[in-house]
Design a protein around this motif. Structure first.
Motif, PDB file in Angstrom:
ATOM      1  N   VAL A  93       0.494  -1.034   0.220  1.00  0.00           N
ATOM      2  CA  VAL A  93       0.175   0.181   0.443  1.00  0.00           C
ATOM      3  C   VAL A  93       0.696   1.416  -0.031  1.00  0.00           C
ATOM      4  O   VAL A  93       1.070   2.468  -0.523  1.00  0.00           O
ATOM      5  CB  VAL A  93      -1.076   0.227   1.316  1.00  0.00           C
ATOM      6  N   CYS A  94       1.240   1.035   1.073  1.00  0.00           N
ATOM      7  CA  CYS A  94       2.974   2.382   1.198  1.00  0.00           C
ATOM      8  C   CYS A  94       3.529   2.526  -0.607  1.00  0.00           C
ATOM      9  O   CYS A  94       4.198   4.026  -0.888  1.00  0.00           O
ATOM     10  CB  CYS A  94       3.050   2.698   1.704  1.00  0.00           C
ATOM     11  N   GLY A  95       4.257   1.573   0.060  1.00  0.00           N
ATOM     12  CA  GLY A  95       5.220   1.590  -1.265  1.00  0.00           C
ATOM     13  C   GLY A  95       4.862   1.827  -2.808  1.00  0.00           C
ATOM     14  O   GLY A  95       5.294   2.322  -3.653  1.00  0.00           O
ATOM     15  N   THR A  96       3.058   1.468  -2.864  1.00  0.00           N
ATOM     16  CA  THR A  96       2.717   1.738  -4.381  1.00  0.00           C
ATOM     17  C   THR A  96       2.862   3.059  -4.002  1.00  0.00           C
ATOM     18  O   THR A  96       2.575   3.862  -5.380  1.00  0.00           O
ATOM     19  CB  THR A  96       1.733   0.552  -4.309  1.00  0.00           C
ATOM     20  N   LEU A  97       1.798   3.814  -3.487  1.00  0.00           N
ATOM     21  CA  LEU A  97       1.170   5.072  -3.644  1.00  0.00           C
ATOM     22  C   LEU A  97       2.349   6.096  -3.330  1.00  0.00           C
ATOM     23  O   LEU A  97       2.319   6.958  -4.103  1.00  0.00           O
ATOM     24  CB  LEU A  97       0.732   5.473  -1.925  1.00  0.00           C
ATOM     25  N   GLY A  98       4.140   5.147  -2.195  1.00  0.00           N
ATOM     26  CA  GLY A  98       5.132   6.455  -3.160  1.00  0.00           C
ATOM     27  C   GLY A  98       5.810   6.234  -3.862  1.00  0.00           C
ATOM     28  O   GLY A  98       5.701   7.549  -4.770  1.00  0.00           O
ATOM     29  N   GLU A  99       5.493   5.333  -4.599  1.00  0.00           N
ATOM     30  CA  GLU A  99       6.746   5.374  -6.318  1.00  0.00           C
ATOM     31  C   GLU A  99       5.346   5.886  -7.604  1.00  0.00           C
ATOM     32  O   GLU A  99       5.923   6.587  -8.373  1.00  0.00           O
ATOM     33  CB  GLU A  99       6.318   3.508  -6.657  1.00  0.00           C
ATOM     34  N   SER A 100       3.991   5.375  -7.101  1.00  0.00           N
ATOM     35  CA  SER A 100       2.537   5.640  -8.106  1.00  0.00           C
ATOM     36  C   SER A 100       2.858   7.208  -8.221  1.00  0.00           C
ATOM     37  O   SER A 100       1.941   7.792  -9.146  1.00  0.00           O
ATOM     38  CB  SER A 100       1.441   4.909  -8.452  1.00  0.00           C
ATOM     39  N   TYR A 101       2.256   7.863  -6.917  1.00  0.00           N
ATOM     40  CA  TYR A 101       1.838   9.115  -6.605  1.00  0.00           C
ATOM     41  C   TYR A 101       2.429   9.730  -6.004  1.00  0.00           C
ATOM     42  O   TYR A 101       2.737  11.204  -6.121  1.00  0.00           O
ATOM     43  CB  TYR A 101       0.749   8.572  -5.910  1.00  0.00           C
ATOM     44  N   GLY A 102       3.948   9.718  -5.255  1.00  0.00           N
ATOM     45  CA  GLY A 102       4.987  10.702  -4.432  1.00  0.00           C
ATOM     46  C   GLY A 102       5.258   9.981  -2.856  1.00  0.00           C
ATOM     47  O   GLY A 102       3.580   9.272  -2.464  1.00  0.00           O
ATOM     48  N   TRP A 103       6.286   9.812  -2.614  1.00  0.00           N
ATOM     49  CA  TRP A 103       6.311   9.818  -1.966  1.00  0.00           C
ATOM     50  C   TRP A 103       5.683   9.877  -0.556  1.00  0.00           C
ATOM     51  O   TRP A 103       5.315   9.728   0.335  1.00  0.00           O
ATOM     52  CB  TRP A 103       8.100   9.705  -1.402  1.00  0.00           C
ATOM     53  N   HIS A 104       5.174  11.565  -0.359  1.00  0.00           N
ATOM     54  CA  HIS A 104       4.329  11.768   0.397  1.00  0.00           C
ATOM     55  C   HIS A 104       2.725  10.886   0.212  1.00  0.00           C
ATOM     56  O   HIS A 104       2.588  11.188   1.571  1.00  0.00           O
ATOM     57  CB  HIS A 104       4.262  13.498   0.136  1.00  0.00           C
ATOM     58  N   TRP A 105       3.099  10.271  -0.001  1.00  0.00           N
ATOM     59  CA  TRP A 105       1.787   9.901  -0.493  1.00  0.00           C
ATOM     60  C   TRP A 105       1.939   8.364   0.058  1.00  0.00           C
ATOM     61  O   TRP A 105       0.932   8.051   1.346  1.00  0.00           O
ATOM     62  CB  TRP A 105       0.338   9.531  -1.643  1.00  0.00           C
ATOM     63  N   GLY A 106       2.315   8.055   0.241  1.00  0.00           N
ATOM     64  CA  GLY A 106       2.585   6.739   0.999  1.00  0.00           C
ATOM     65  C   GLY A 106       3.380   7.182   2.584  1.00  0.00           C
ATOM     66  O   GLY A 106       3.355   6.505   3.265  1.00  0.00           O
ATOM     67  N   PHE A 107       3.787   7.995   3.389  1.00  0.00           N
ATOM     68  CA  PHE A 107       4.324   8.704   4.500  1.00  0.00           C
ATOM     69  C   PHE A 107       2.526   8.999   4.488  1.00  0.00           C
ATOM     70  O   PHE A 107       2.340   8.565   6.885  1.00  0.00           O
ATOM     71  CB  PHE A 107       5.252   9.559   3.964  1.00  0.00           C
ATOM     72  N   ALA A 108       2.024   9.629   4.046  1.00  0.00           N
ATOM     73  CA  ALA A 108       0.174   9.808   4.347  1.00  0.00           C
ATOM     74  C   ALA A 108      -0.318   8.872   5.416  1.00  0.00           C
ATOM     75  O   ALA A 108      -1.107   8.300   5.335  1.00  0.00           O
ATOM     76  CB  ALA A 108      -0.540  10.454   3.181  1.00  0.00           C
ATOM     77  N   ALA A 109       0.127   7.330   3.443  1.00  0.00           N
ATOM     78  CA  ALA A 109      -0.981   6.522   4.486  1.00  0.00           C
ATOM     79  C   ALA A 109      -0.384   5.559   5.548  1.00  0.00           C
ATOM     80  O   ALA A 109      -1.535   5.728   6.186  1.00  0.00           O
ATOM     81  CB  ALA A 109      -1.171   5.884   3.135  1.00  0.00           C
TER      82      ALA A 109
END
Length: 440
Positions: free
Chosen positions: A162-178
């Motif tokens: 989840v966090c890795g996919t969000l970070g790679e695909s939409y931006g690292w900040h989205w991964g941290f937010a998740a």
């Protein structure tokens, strides 16, 4: 353990007290946040903050070490002043705040410190509530920690996906937010289920009055645990490359294309570790149980040595793969990295959970928290060593680097095996005198 616990007449969930489900889900989402952030940390530093690889490895190692250091003092603060429940809530809130702070580049270092400090209060205070859920002699308590460990790995499995996919695909900040929202969910579950948890134990003067004396037997046993912890430091120098240089190699040294037009996200490989834990833990536990029924029981130190050998062999094999591909100017197939994680995790199951069990069994009566803190100290110094070793990633060829890490794990294996030969089946030596220590 107090008998004024959850009434026997209360309806249970899945054959265990409801409180175990509360702790299971709380820890699962806390691990989701922790491993989700860790899965993208190195990539965030090297790709977004433009840090050099050597410096990023040092920062990663220092952060991971601090995460293992803070529970030593966090447990003391919870036991003596805050209480476990308050420590979980305060620690969890601090961790959630730290994850959201990661979205701001100027707050990067304060965010890491905030997460580590919150973890120091949260980690020891949550797990230590498991034992209080059961009455004395309740046979269900023997499997409670195994169930809890599944929660840890379930969170660890979902986090990179989840966090890795969000970070790679939409931006690292989205991964941290998740990761931050995962920590908030963990807190909500804990607060909603507090009525099912055991009452707070005595603190302060009452606790000190009930504690057994720190006598010669306790000192000898504790000193022996320190010897084991020192060897585990060496092993962790190799083991903790998992989220550091291995993550870097997944980015630059692996052909991750699965089908035409789709590439496996590099963070997904971090989930393989937890997946293998799910698959092989029941197999190993059943095998050890069968051997025990036949009167064959390998000493725990022997199992730990065997685990370090497996981890060392996995790194050496990876070094051969990396060297061959470097020589031919190609990238290794993703199957090699997947296979490495399988072998690596099997070795992990022989040493890390077994080592924690050994520390629990040999802990001097009344000083179990102090003994477990020694295990965390091994993680602290081991991560510092891993960070230092990680700086060689840009100096050595990848083949030689992995061979070196394999040798580090091999050194730990030899020391554990030598200690096993010297001490025998030490977990059975639980007389008042404690285990005899090797002569200096």
């Amino acid at each position: 353990m107090s008998n004024s616990l959850i009434p026997a007449s209360e309806r249970n969930w899945f054959g265990h007290p409801r409180g175990l489900s509360v702790l299971f889900l709380t820890e699962m989402w806390e691990m989701f946040s922790f491993f989700g952030m860790r899965a993208i940390l190195v990539y965030y530093m090297t790709k977004h903050l433009d840090m050099g690889q050597e410096y990023a490895s040092l920062v990663y190692g220092a952060y991971a070490a601090f995460v293992y250091f803070t529970p030593v003092f966090g447990g003391m603060v919870a036991d003596r002043w805050l209480g476990k429940r308050n420590a979980v809530v305060i620690g969890g809130a601090a961790m959630a705040l730290g994850h959201f702070m990661m979205s701001s580049e100027p707050l990067f270092y304060p965010a890491l410190a905030t997460i580590a400090l919150g973890n120091g209060l949260f980690l020891p205070s949550l797990a230590s509530q498991i034992e209080g859920l059961y009455r004395d002699g309740d046979v269900r308590s023997k499997s409670a920690y195994n169930i809890y460990y599944v929660g840890i790995n379930l969170g660890g499995f979902l986090a990179p996906l989840v966090c890795g996919t969000l970070g790679e695909s939409y931006g690292w900040h989205w991964g941290f937010a998740a990761a931050g929202f995962g920590m908030l969910l963990s807190l909500v579950i804990y607060l909603a289920g507090r009525r099912y948890l055991p009452p707070e134990p005595a603190r302060g003067a009452a606790m000190r009055a009930a504690r057994p004396p720190w006598n010669r037997a306790a000192r000898d046993r504790f000193a022996f645990l320190i010897v084991i912890a020192a060897i585990v430091v060496i092993f962790r120098g190799a083991y903790e490359q998992n989220g550091n240089t291995i993550a870097l190699w997944a980015d630059t040294g692996i052909d991750r294309q699965l089908v035409s037009g789709w590439v496996i996200p590099m963070t997904w490989f971090q989930s393989v570790n937890s997946l293998v834990v799910f698959a092989f833990t029941p197999v190993l536990v059943a095998r050890w149980a069968r051997l025990a029924r036949r009167g064959v029981e390998t000493p725990l130190l022997g199992k730990m040595a065997f685990g370090a050998v497996i981890v060392g062999v996995s790194y050496v094999a990876l070094g051969i793969v990396a060297a061959w591909n470097e020589a031919h100017g190609t990238r290794a197939s993703w199957l090699w990295l997947f296979g490495w994680f399988v072998l690596f995790t099997i070795g992990e199951l022989y040493i890390l959970p077994v080592g924690l069990a050994l520390f629990g069994r040999l802990a001097p009566e009344g000083f179990r928290a102090t003994s477990i803190a020694t295990w965390f100290f091994a993680g602290f110094f081991g991560n510092l060593l891993a960070g230092a070793l990680g700086t060689l990633w840009s100096v050595l060829s990848h083949g030689w680097f992995f061979a070196l890490i394999g040798a580090v794990s091999g050194v730990a294996a030899m020391l554990l095996y030598a200690l096993s030969l010297r001490m025998g089946n030490v977990e059975h030596q639980r007389a008042a005198t404690g285990p005899a220590l090797p002569a200096h």
